[in-house]
Design an enzyme around this catalytic site. Structure first.
Site, short mmCIF file in Angstrom:
data_model
loop_
_atom_site.label_atom_id
_atom_site.label_comp_id
_atom_site.label_asym_id
_atom_site.label_seq_id
_atom_site.Cartn_x
_atom_site.Cartn_y
_atom_site.Cartn_z
N LYS A 9 -3.96 2.51 -3.00
CA LYS A 9 -5.73 3.96 -3.74
C LYS A 9 -4.69 5.14 -3.52
O LYS A 9 -4.33 5.64 -2.26
CB LYS A 9 -6.62 3.54 -3.25
CG LYS A 9 -7.00 2.01 -3.02
CD LYS A 9 -8.22 1.88 -2.70
CE LYS A 9 -8.40 0.72 -1.92
NZ LYS A 9 -8.36 0.30 0.23
N ASP A 11 0.61 -1.12 0.06
CA ASP A 11 0.33 -0.28 0.26
C ASP A 11 0.80 1.24 -0.08
O ASP A 11 2.33 1.17 -0.01
CB ASP A 11 -0.44 -0.31 1.41
CG ASP A 11 -2.12 -0.67 1.42
OD1 ASP A 11 -2.49 -1.02 -0.20
OD2 ASP A 11 -3.17 -1.22 1.97
N MET A 48 -8.47 8.95 9.74
CA MET A 48 -9.24 9.38 8.37
C MET A 48 -10.80 10.91 8.56
O MET A 48 -11.66 10.38 8.60
CB MET A 48 -9.68 8.68 8.05
CG MET A 48 -9.15 6.97 7.03
SD MET A 48 -9.83 6.04 6.41
CE MET A 48 -10.53 4.69 7.78
N1 SAH Z 1 -4.54 -0.30 9.08
C1 SAH Z 1 -4.33 1.27 9.81
C2 SAH Z 1 -5.05 2.54 9.23
C3 SAH Z 1 -5.48 2.84 8.02
S1 SAH Z 1 -6.78 4.29 7.94
C4 SAH Z 1 -3.82 1.32 10.60
O1 SAH Z 1 -3.75 0.46 11.67
O2 SAH Z 1 -2.94 2.76 11.40
C5 SAH Z 1 -5.64 5.53 7.68
C6 SAH Z 1 -5.69 6.16 8.65
O3 SAH Z 1 -4.63 6.36 9.51
C7 SAH Z 1 -5.15 7.99 8.14
O4 SAH Z 1 -6.13 9.07 7.90
C8 SAH Z 1 -4.25 8.24 9.95
O5 SAH Z 1 -6.44 8.94 9.94
C9 SAH Z 1 -4.62 7.19 10.16
N2 SAH Z 1 -2.80 7.07 10.13
C10 SAH Z 1 -2.06 6.15 9.34
N3 SAH Z 1 -0.89 6.54 9.46
C11 SAH Z 1 -0.43 7.63 10.31
C12 SAH Z 1 0.60 8.87 10.92
N4 SAH Z 1 1.49 8.15 10.51
N5 SAH Z 1 0.09 9.97 11.37
C13 SAH Z 1 -1.30 9.96 11.73
N6 SAH Z 1 -2.20 9.44 11.36
C14 SAH Z 1 -1.74 7.75 10.33
#
Ligand code: SAH
Length: 503
Positions: free
Chosen positions: A61, A39, A176
């Protein structure tokens, strides 16, 4: 009894963006995979350990596009699994937290394809840790809820249609959550959550670009808007946010917000890069050299090697970690081990070389305080060298200070050239990124000459940090300024010097 499966699909979490927060299991599976579907939000260099022949397929995506619809991804993963290959499906954070890992696992279960799920550090856990916001706290929060900031197809119902989220007695962590922040905050307030409750937004948390803004539930949306916070960002709402100010350790690290270039050979860059990252730096790996092994059948190696096996040498001097690795590769290739050094005194030029010897079962007899040839000669002053036979396994081209010095004291010196350092031309995009870095590290004179071959005149932007006097001399001779030199000639010294010059 169930048969052992050859092919399998692993749904693997890659953590929040810091390569150091990937699990040991994730790294192991990546190194074994035949094919990896990955991803957008995986850490930089997450795939560095993949096999050279592994197929790497980007299925991320892009926001707002229809690139790679989920059904298409599911189908391709199922197909690869069916072919009996070792498949890794690598996802940011944890696969089961807003990662659609659940759907992918269901597809695999339906298709009868064996799979496993490897958890990752999810964003809410990781980025609050780095922001210094404990998700639960004895005084401030008895629980935590992971919530999505928007739901596909249910946008109009809002995030909290019956007000139960507003009344949740603990911390709310919104994934998100940037786009619909104003609506969501208003919903929570009208559901009964106090407007003056502390709130934070953490952008690109757990990475060198982390930004944290704090406000209240009532003002977080306008704060995020004003500060230009962009996804990926996590929104945290709860009294625990008040700990941020005191516990914000991440940005207090000496190299936080700084970019440092590592020019040494890719194979050797890892430890230095990790040490710099540990101090908060963003690291650009721009190897300008690599080492090439010289054939064991080369007469300059063959004859001294034969003599070594006969125990002919009194003293063996290792002058670089590379030399140690190449030497042990050579003896392993002949089915031998550290015992070929049994009768000899072993000298290491510095702490890095000594550290490379120890796991191979050799504790060097001599390590000088100054990690240069002159230092080693000084250290050898009390030794009787007249008529002694000395072997120096090293690079093909190197300074002659050590062999000359030893010979002048009556030793009979044999140089065994095991590898040569060859220049590497970095990609233009890497050079461009390096040009706007804050500092550039040089660990040997050959990194200096190779950089100049790759980028005539050098890069004017970053300041130059040198590993030691020989490297500094090479920089000055090339007309480049030395901002600072590592005192001890060790990587620790280099990292400290970088932190000092950038503070
Ligand atoms: N599976 C992932 C989440 C995917 S959804 C997990 O477990 O972390 C994507 C969302 O994750 C983003 O919109 C944001 O809200 C959060 N996110 C992912 N990486 C991030 C980061 N480095 N800092 C802050 N938020 C993050």
């Amino acid at each position: 009894m169930a048969e052992v499966q050859q092919g399998k699909v692993s749904l693997v979490g890659a953590g929040p963006g810091d390569p150091g927060l990937m699990t040991a299991r994730a790294l192991e599976l990546i190194s074994e995979a035949d094919v990896i579907f990955y991803d957008r939000l995986i850490p930089p260099d997450a795939l560095a350990g993949a096999r050279e022949d592994a197929e790497l397929i980007y299925v991320g995506k892009m926001p707002g596009t229809v690139h790679n619809p989920q059904e298409d991804i599911n189908r391709r993963i199922v197909e690869a699994g069916r072919e009996g290959r070792k498949v890794v499906r690598l996802k940011g954070g944890d696969p089961f937290i807003f990662g659609r890992g659940g759907e992918e696992a269901e597809e695999l279960a339906d298709a009868g394809i064996p799979f496993e799920v490897v958890p990752g550090v999810t964003a809410a856990i990781a980025v609050t840790a780095t922001a210094g916001i404990p998700l639960t706290h004895r005084e401030d929060s008895a629980g935590v809820a992971f919530v999505t900031g928007h739901r596909d197809g249910e946008a109009d119902a809002g995030i909290d249609p019956d007000g139960s989220l507003a009344l949740f007695p603990g911390t709310l962590a919104f994934y998100m959550g940037v786009k619909r922040l104003a609506e969501n905050a208003a919903d929570l307030i009208s559901g009964g959550r106090p407007a003056d409750q502390p709130a934070a937004a953490i952008e690109r948390g757990a990475t060198p670009h982390q930004r944290v803004v704090t406000a209240t539930l009532g003002t977080i949306a306008e704060t995020v808007e004003r500060e230009g916070i962009r996804p990926p960002a996590l929104i945290v709402i709860g009294d625990v946010v008040r700990h941020h100010e005191k516990l914000a350790w991440f940005k207090k690290r000496p190299l936080f917000g700084r970019t440092v270039v590592v020019t040494r050979a890719r194979k050797q860059a890892g430890r230095l890069a990790a040490m710099l990252r540990g101090q908060g730096a963003e690291v650009i790996e721009m190897p300008v050299i690599e080492s090439e092994t010289i054939e064991a059948s080369d007469p300059r190696i063959e004859e001294p090697f034969r003599q070594l096996r006969e125990g002919a040498y009194d003293l063996v001097c290792f002058t670089s970690p590379n030399g140690v690795s190449a030497f042990f590769e050579l003896i392993a290739g002949a089915g031998l081990d550290a015992r070929v050094l049994a009768g000899a005194t072993v000298a290491a030029i510095g702490p890095g070389t000594a550290r490379t010897l120890r796991p191979r079962g050799i504790e060097p007899d001599l390590v000088p305080d100054r990690a240069v040839a002159e230092g080693l000669l000084e250290r050898l002053e009390s030794e009787a060298l007249e008529g002694k036979r000395v072997l120096i396994p090293r690079a093909e081209t190197a300074r002659d200070v050590l062999p000359d010095g030893l010979e002048s004291r009556g030793a009979e010196v044999t140089i065994m050239p095991l590898y040569r350092t060859v220049p590497v031309q970095p990609d233009d995009s890497v050079i461009k990124a390096a040009a706007s870095a804050d500092a550039m590290t040089f660990t040997s004179a050959s990194t200096v000459s190779s950089l100049l071959a790759a980028v005539p005149g050098g890069l004017p932007g970053p300041v130059n940090v040198s590993m030691g006097p020989i490297t500094s001399e090479a920089l000055r001779e090339a007309g480049l300024e030395v901002a600072i030199e590592a005192g001890s000639g060790s990587l620790e010294g280099l990292v400290n010097a970088t932190a000092k010059v950038l503070s």
